[in-house]
Write a protein that holds these residues in place. Sequence first.
Motif, PDB file in Angstrom:
ATOM      1  N   ILE A 162      11.636  -2.396  -2.990  1.00  0.00           N
ATOM      2  CA  ILE A 162      11.069  -3.454  -2.156  1.00  0.00           C
ATOM      3  C   ILE A 162       9.683  -3.908  -2.640  1.00  0.00           C
ATOM      4  CG2 ILE A 162      12.391  -2.791  -0.117  1.00  0.00           C
ATOM      5  CD1 ILE A 162       9.880  -1.458   1.001  1.00  0.00           C
ATOM      6  N   LYS A 163       9.173  -3.267  -3.685  1.00  0.00           N
ATOM      7  CA  LYS A 163       7.948  -3.739  -4.334  1.00  0.00           C
ATOM      8  C   LYS A 163       8.019  -3.383  -5.798  1.00  0.00           C
ATOM      9  CE  LYS A 163       3.033  -2.898  -5.084  1.00  0.00           C
ATOM     10  NZ  LYS A 163       1.837  -2.094  -4.752  1.00  0.00           N
ATOM     11  N   SER A 164       7.574  -4.312  -6.646  1.00  0.00           N
ATOM     12  CA  SER A 164       7.468  -4.045  -8.070  1.00  0.00           C
ATOM     13  C   SER A 164       6.386  -4.915  -8.659  1.00  0.00           C
ATOM     14  CB  SER A 164       8.789  -4.326  -8.777  1.00  0.00           C
ATOM     15  OG  SER A 164       8.679  -4.109 -10.172  1.00  0.00           O
ATOM     16  N   ILE A 165       5.562  -4.325  -9.554  1.00  0.00           N
ATOM     17  CA  ILE A 165       4.566  -5.131 -10.260  1.00  0.00           C
ATOM     18  C   ILE A 165       4.690  -4.853 -11.750  1.00  0.00           C
ATOM     19  CG2 ILE A 165       2.934  -5.180  -8.346  1.00  0.00           C
ATOM     20  CD1 ILE A 165       1.285  -3.098  -9.864  1.00  0.00           C
ATOM     21  N   LEU A 195       7.707   6.244  -4.123  1.00  0.00           N
ATOM     22  CA  LEU A 195       6.746   5.424  -4.836  1.00  0.00           C
ATOM     23  C   LEU A 195       6.685   5.858  -6.291  1.00  0.00           C
ATOM     24  CD1 LEU A 195       3.687   5.777  -2.377  1.00  0.00           C
ATOM     25  CD2 LEU A 195       5.637   4.215  -2.175  1.00  0.00           C
ATOM     26  N   VAL A 196       6.581   4.892  -7.188  1.00  0.00           N
ATOM     27  CA  VAL A 196       6.210   5.180  -8.561  1.00  0.00           C
ATOM     28  C   VAL A 196       4.733   4.827  -8.696  1.00  0.00           C
ATOM     29  CG1 VAL A 196       6.528   4.610 -10.998  1.00  0.00           C
ATOM     30  CG2 VAL A 196       8.519   4.767  -9.474  1.00  0.00           C
ATOM     31  N   VAL A 197       3.937   5.813  -9.046  1.00  0.00           N
ATOM     32  CA  VAL A 197       2.488   5.651  -9.160  1.00  0.00           C
ATOM     33  C   VAL A 197       2.105   5.662 -10.635  1.00  0.00           C
ATOM     34  CG1 VAL A 197       0.234   6.647  -8.595  1.00  0.00           C
ATOM     35  CG2 VAL A 197       2.114   6.779  -6.942  1.00  0.00           C
ATOM     36  N   ASP A 198       1.298   4.685 -11.032  1.00  0.00           N
ATOM     37  CA  ASP A 198       0.878   4.552 -12.423  1.00  0.00           C
ATOM     38  C   ASP A 198      -0.637   4.744 -12.511  1.00  0.00           C
ATOM     39  OD1 ASP A 198       0.249   3.754 -15.021  1.00  0.00           O
ATOM     40  OD2 ASP A 198       1.826   2.240 -15.073  1.00  0.00           O
ATOM     41  N   THR A 199      -1.054   5.844 -13.131  1.00  0.00           N
ATOM     42  CA  THR A 199      -2.491   6.137 -13.201  1.00  0.00           C
ATOM     43  C   THR A 199      -3.174   5.488 -14.401  1.00  0.00           C
ATOM     44  OG1 THR A 199      -2.085   8.206 -14.411  1.00  0.00           O
ATOM     45  CG2 THR A 199      -2.204   8.329 -12.002  1.00  0.00           C
ATOM     46  N   SER A 200      -2.418   4.697 -15.165  1.00  0.00           N
ATOM     47  CA  SER A 200      -3.052   3.991 -16.291  1.00  0.00           C
ATOM     48  C   SER A 200      -3.708   2.700 -15.829  1.00  0.00           C
ATOM     49  CB  SER A 200      -2.021   3.671 -17.377  1.00  0.00           C
ATOM     50  OG  SER A 200      -1.131   2.652 -16.948  1.00  0.00           O
ATOM     51  N   ILE A 201      -3.410   2.305 -14.597  1.00  0.00           N
ATOM     52  CA  ILE A 201      -3.909   1.032 -14.065  1.00  0.00           C
ATOM     53  C   ILE A 201      -5.239   1.250 -13.357  1.00  0.00           C
ATOM     54  CG2 ILE A 201      -3.431  -0.825 -12.419  1.00  0.00           C
ATOM     55  CD1 ILE A 201      -0.440  -0.299 -12.906  1.00  0.00           C
ATOM     56  N   ASP A 237      -3.785   0.384  -4.003  1.00  0.00           N
ATOM     57  CA  ASP A 237      -2.438  -0.183  -4.046  1.00  0.00           C
ATOM     58  C   ASP A 237      -2.040  -0.709  -5.429  1.00  0.00           C
ATOM     59  OD1 ASP A 237      -3.965  -2.501  -4.150  1.00  0.00           O
ATOM     60  OD2 ASP A 237      -3.387  -3.193  -2.154  1.00  0.00           O
ATOM     61  N   ARG A 238      -3.017  -0.966  -6.289  1.00  0.00           N
ATOM     62  CA  ARG A 238      -2.691  -1.451  -7.632  1.00  0.00           C
ATOM     63  C   ARG A 238      -1.976  -0.385  -8.460  1.00  0.00           C
ATOM     64  NH1 ARG A 238      -8.682  -3.664  -8.689  1.00  0.00           N
ATOM     65  NH2 ARG A 238      -9.047  -1.932  -7.237  1.00  0.00           N
ATOM     66  N   ASN A 239      -2.179   0.869  -8.105  1.00  0.00           N
ATOM     67  CA  ASN A 239      -1.523   1.954  -8.831  1.00  0.00           C
ATOM     68  C   ASN A 239      -0.093   2.204  -8.367  1.00  0.00           C
ATOM     69  OD1 ASN A 239      -4.693   3.098  -8.466  1.00  0.00           O
ATOM     70  ND2 ASN A 239      -3.858   3.011 -10.543  1.00  0.00           N
ATOM     71  N   ILE A 240       0.285   1.626  -7.217  1.00  0.00           N
ATOM     72  CA  ILE A 240       1.641   1.784  -6.697  1.00  0.00           C
ATOM     73  C   ILE A 240       2.481   0.643  -7.248  1.00  0.00           C
ATOM     74  CG2 ILE A 240       3.065   1.913  -4.607  1.00  0.00           C
ATOM     75  CD1 ILE A 240       0.511   2.893  -3.137  1.00  0.00           C
ATOM     76  N   VAL A 241       3.239   0.933  -8.287  1.00  0.00           N
ATOM     77  CA  VAL A 241       3.914  -0.138  -9.017  1.00  0.00           C
ATOM     78  C   VAL A 241       5.339  -0.384  -8.531  1.00  0.00           C
ATOM     79  CG1 VAL A 241       2.481   0.079 -11.059  1.00  0.00           C
ATOM     80  CG2 VAL A 241       4.554   1.465 -10.877  1.00  0.00           C
ATOM     81  N   SER A 255       0.808  -1.220   0.000  1.00  0.00           N
ATOM     82  CA  SER A 255       0.000   0.000   0.000  1.00  0.00           C
ATOM     83  C   SER A 255       0.844   1.274   0.000  1.00  0.00           C
ATOM     84  CB  SER A 255      -0.936   0.010   1.212  1.00  0.00           C
ATOM     85  OG  SER A 255      -1.865  -1.044   1.126  1.00  0.00           O
ATOM     86  N   GLY A 256       2.155   1.118  -0.093  1.00  0.00           N
ATOM     87  CA  GLY A 256       3.021   2.281  -0.232  1.00  0.00           C
ATOM     88  C   GLY A 256       3.583   2.836   1.056  1.00  0.00           C
ATOM     89  N   THR A 257       3.440   2.107   2.167  1.00  0.00           N
ATOM     90  CA  THR A 257       3.979   2.579   3.441  1.00  0.00           C
ATOM     91  C   THR A 257       5.468   2.254   3.510  1.00  0.00           C
ATOM     92  OG1 THR A 257       1.855   2.281   4.578  1.00  0.00           O
ATOM     93  CG2 THR A 257       3.822   2.419   5.952  1.00  0.00           C
ATOM     94  N   THR A 258       6.283   3.286   3.461  1.00  0.00           N
ATOM     95  CA  THR A 258       7.733   3.094   3.540  1.00  0.00           C
ATOM     96  C   THR A 258       8.260   3.245   4.952  1.00  0.00           C
ATOM     97  OG1 THR A 258       8.006   5.419   2.914  1.00  0.00           O
ATOM     98  CG2 THR A 258       8.148   3.770   1.153  1.00  0.00           C
TER      99      THR A 258
END
Length: 460
Positions: free
Chosen positions: A457-460, A402-408, A444-448, A127-130
């Motif tokens: 520590i997270k990548s999709i 965080l890298v956020v992707d708004t296409s998702i 959280d799906r937008n946090i790639v 969910s993007g909590t660092t």
Amino acid sequence: MAKVFLGQVIHTKSLNEFIVYTNGFVAVYDGKIVAEGNDYQLWKNAAASAHFPKDAEIIKMTKEQFLMPGLIDCHIHAPQVAQIGLGLDMPLLDWLNFYTFPLEAKFADQEFAAKVYSRVVESTIKSGTTLASYFGTNNKDSTITLAKEALRQGQRALVGKVCSNCNSPDFYVENTQESVCATKAFVDDMKKLGSDLVKPTITPRFALSCTKELLKALGDIAKENNLHIQSHISESVDEVHFVKSIFSSSYAEAYDKAGLLTNKTVMAHAVHLEDDEIALFRERGTSVAHCPASNTMLSSGFCDVLRLIENGIKVGLGTDVSGGNSISIQDAILRALDVSHHLEFVKKQYIFGSGKMQTENSEYTPINYKQAIYLATLGGAEALTMDNICGNFEIGKEFDALVVDTSIYPSHNFGLYNPEDYEKKSDEVKLLEMVQKFIYTGDDRNIVQVYVAGKQIKSI
């Protein structure tokens, strides 16, 4: 070792300073930010970049992505994730006795604790909590397991063994000596982990569950070791009255007399702080974790964060799981905006039928999404006294991002598919619309991608 992120970048410098780079960059070396701005080529050609590796990895974000600082949860009960969504129609003290205390007692089972905490850290990172300020339980060993799990998964964390020696069930209470000795051992065990990523924080559950003797001992441990401190204050009216009857003082004074109000202390809730308590917080440098979801769900009240900030109090956001029903700080941003607007309704009386507001306090303006992002990032870092390490993209800080992707789905940036209207907008307007899409409709799906200290520590 060295990375350069190219594309759209946002971060904050204060409550009212929101930075937007439409064609920006952030350069990272050995996990730290060495440069940031709106013109990578200019920096690359300047003398300032001379010592930056020429073979740095270049990460180009798409036109539907943006980079932002990692989200910071100033108040979350890690064991309570197992009961999330239960009992939220109950008053605070009833909820603790019926659900929370029996669950937390189960964490004496180390196998059970390890299973739950693995999921907790994984879910918060997703969910993007660092950075999270975690409450554990009374059990020292399982709380060390929580710290180890955060370290294993690469999350930055403050972790606290909960202390309570009164006004708790017989099956979940310590005596004073047990609590003090276990806390000292916990601090020692945390130091043995040998990492700056996870740190101990002294954690009295709240004044009601600790005697004056225990509070004072915990204050002494914090002072001797220069430690962070976390607890609760003024969450509900009944709780405030109960504390006053026991300590014959204000809630804040009960902590202060024990040495627990310091510039490294964060207190959750603060819904019903009185003016003299706010003045004491300001004098001590003590901060507040605003937990809008749990304050609403447990009928505790509305915390006026602007009142706190205007009086010099540092404020961050907390999910307060499981008093709150979501482990997402992005959700806490939405709840903070809701509560601020609800306070507007309270402070400004609406005259039904007239379409007008009759203002009792015409100067009150609710916070906006940019200010809420500040509370979730730099504000949280300031509240946890870690703004020298993280919270924004200031040069010298560690790269938590965080890298956020708004296409998702679900925060599709549909504007991109309406070229006629979209292309007329400035690049800054386009980026701010992306940010709003994520804040108001994303998840959280937008946090790639998630980075802590430069490590992904997270990548999709």
